[in-house]
Design a protein around this motif. Structure first.
Motif, PDB file in Angstrom:
ATOM      1  N   VAL A  17       0.879  -1.162   0.000  1.00 35.94           N
ATOM      2  CA  VAL A  17       0.000   0.000   0.000  1.00 35.94           C
ATOM      3  C   VAL A  17       0.919   1.214   0.000  1.00 35.94           C
ATOM      4  O   VAL A  17       2.138   1.079   0.134  1.00 35.94           O
TER       5      VAL A  17
ATOM      6  N   LEU B 184      -4.020   7.057   2.909  1.00 36.30           N
ATOM      7  CA  LEU B 184      -3.708   5.676   2.527  1.00 36.30           C
ATOM      8  C   LEU B 184      -4.162   5.456   1.098  1.00 36.30           C
ATOM      9  O   LEU B 184      -5.307   5.798   0.744  1.00 36.30           O
TER      10      LEU B 184
ATOM     11  N   GLN C  11      -3.873   2.923  -2.751  1.00 33.76           N
ATOM     12  CA  GLN C  11      -3.534   1.657  -3.380  1.00 33.76           C
ATOM     13  C   GLN C  11      -2.104   1.718  -3.912  1.00 33.76           C
ATOM     14  O   GLN C  11      -1.601   2.791  -4.241  1.00 33.76           O
TER      15      GLN C  11
ATOM     16  N   ASP D  74      -2.170  -5.520  -4.187  1.00 30.81           N
ATOM     17  CA  ASP D  74      -2.867  -4.511  -3.394  1.00 30.81           C
ATOM     18  C   ASP D  74      -3.410  -5.088  -2.080  1.00 30.81           C
ATOM     19  O   ASP D  74      -4.232  -5.993  -2.082  1.00 30.81           O
TER      20      ASP D  74
ATOM     21  N   SER E  87      -4.660  -2.912   0.369  1.00 30.56           N
ATOM     22  CA  SER E  87      -5.385  -1.820   1.009  1.00 30.56           C
ATOM     23  C   SER E  87      -6.693  -2.282   1.640  1.00 30.56           C
ATOM     24  O   SER E  87      -7.132  -1.716   2.651  1.00 30.56           O
TER      25      SER E  87
ATOM     26  N   TYR F 250     -13.274   3.746  -1.557  1.00 34.67           N
ATOM     27  CA  TYR F 250     -12.179   4.423  -2.258  1.00 34.67           C
ATOM     28  C   TYR F 250     -12.717   5.657  -2.968  1.00 34.67           C
ATOM     29  O   TYR F 250     -13.919   5.747  -3.248  1.00 34.67           O
TER      30      TYR F 250
ATOM     31  N   VAL G  98      -7.835   5.390  -0.088  1.00 34.90           N
ATOM     32  CA  VAL G  98      -8.754   4.673   0.785  1.00 34.90           C
ATOM     33  C   VAL G  98      -9.466   5.699   1.663  1.00 34.90           C
ATOM     34  O   VAL G  98      -8.836   6.440   2.419  1.00 34.90           O
TER      35      VAL G  98
END
Length: 389
Positions: A140, A152, A154, A161, A163, A355, A364
């Motif tokens: 991440v 945060l 991806q 990934d 996340s 997202y 995120v």
């Protein structure tokens, strides 16, 4: 001037605690930090009785992995500590895992491990060691926001990934966390491991549930929550009793195979009623879900929508599914997600992660765990069965 970890200190004056699992990813993070001149301290958590998992391929945080982490630290010339977190891990992860199955949910223990052990207890340990940052091998990315906090995102490598599993990371935790692999692909990470001369450069990735040595999670659940293995009825959504089962813990919403009944039409598990010990099945169309409610909600975005307003976003209801268009609204202070295209097999206990875009380095915004259905009576209409708020 800020260093590569976005900290206003020279690397030599910046202490970085690296969470070392004994795998390739965290080992490379330790190597990169040491190479760049940071004051690196490696920490490995022993999370469960590792005797049965010493030689099991795909295990982590036990036996051989602890040995591998120690060897990597020696190779890199950094101090290394092993901390016994078994008791904490059992209470925060294993017991919750078993309880979730007993409640008719489909849990994700990796999320609980991250939010209760690695990013709470280990962060506290890092602070006690005087660390300026805790670095991990997660795929991440985190970046500074205009507000001064960190967001945060991806990673570059969409296939890696992670996340979805980190949605519960708080803003305060993100301020101390760093993810050096966010801009790398897995092949690039392995190449760094070879460059550092690490014996684990070609080590297989950990997989499945780390604390289940045999790969059979039902044995853990049955031992801790025997009621989850009690027999009950398999019931059609129209109210017909179609057969018997050996415990709700053996089923998950969306399941098609292994239900144990013969029928003229394909049947899917559309709900689990642990209180009645019922597995509820129906046709594929009964799986469609357009609206879900979340518990344990964690928000990492900017302002939440006010009551009566909506925020356009993208929602991911399984780690293996891409984010899809959704709307977030707050109803009486609780988050409600409208899945604009609908989703099949939305399982209580799984995470719904939000997202700001469909994919590709999206930010995120937060997320929560999908709440259990409030009404699972077999005679209820499909729309009632699929409302999870």
């Amino acid at each position: 001037m800020r260093n590569s970890l976005d900290i206003a200190k020279p690397p030599s004056a910046t202490r970085v605690v690296v969470a070392m699992s004994g795998g390739v990813d965290s080992s490379v993070v330790a190597g990169l930090m040491a190479e760049q001149g940071y004051d690196v301290v490696g920490v490995t958590l022993q999370l469960y009785d590792h005797g049965a998992a010493i030689h099991r391929k795909g295990a982590c945080c036990a036996g051989q992995d602890i040995h591998d982490a120690r060897r990597v630290a020696e190779r890199l010339g950094i101090p290394h500590y092993v901390l016994d977190y078994e008791e904490r891990f059992k209470a925060a992860v294993i017991d919750r895992f078993a309880q979730s199955y007993a409640d008719g949910e489909t849990p994700i223990p990796c999320i609980d491990c991250n939010r209760h052990v690695k990013f709470t207890d280990l962060l506290a340990t890092a602070r006690d060691l005087g660390a300026d940052a805790l670095a991990t091998g997660h795929y991440v990315a985190s970046r500074a926001l205009p507000s001064g906090r960190r967001g945060l995102y991806q990673p570059v490598d969409a296939d890696r990934d992670q996340s979805y599993f980190l949605f519960a990371t708080t803003a305060d935790q993100l301020d101390l966390l760093r993810f050096p692999l966010g801009g790398m692909t897995k092949p690039e990470t392995r190449e760094h491991a070879r460059r550092f001369g690490l014996a684990i450069a070609d080590k297989a990735d950990s997989q499945d549930i780390c604390f289940v040595p045999t790969g059979r999670y039902t044995s853990i659940v049955e031992k801790l929550k025997p009621e989850a293995a009690e027999a009950g009825e398999i019931v059609h959504v129209d109210g017909r009793v179609l057969g018997r089962h050996d415990g709700v813990m053996r089923f998950t919403v969306g399941q098609r195979r292994g239900i144990g009944i013969a029928a003229a039409e394909p049947l899917y598990v559309v709900g689990l009623d642990a209180a009645r010990r019922q597995v509820i099945v129906g046709p594929r169309e009964a799986l469609a879900t357009h609206r879900i409610g979340l518990r344990d909600f964690n928000w990492l975005g900017d302002a939440l929508p006010a009551e009566g307003e909506t925020l356009a976003c993208h929602a991911r209801v399984r780690s293996t599914r891409p984010p899809r268009p959704a709307l977030l609204r707050m109803v009486d202070g609780a988050p409600e997600i409208e899945l604009l295209d609908g989703e099949d097999g939305v399982a209580p206990g799984q995470a719904c992660v939000l997202y700001d875009g469909p994919a590709g380095a999206a930010r995120v915004l937060g997320g929560g765990f999908i709440r259990r259905r409030q009404d699972l009576r077999p005679a209820a209409a499909h729309t009632t069965l699929q409302a999870t708020i």
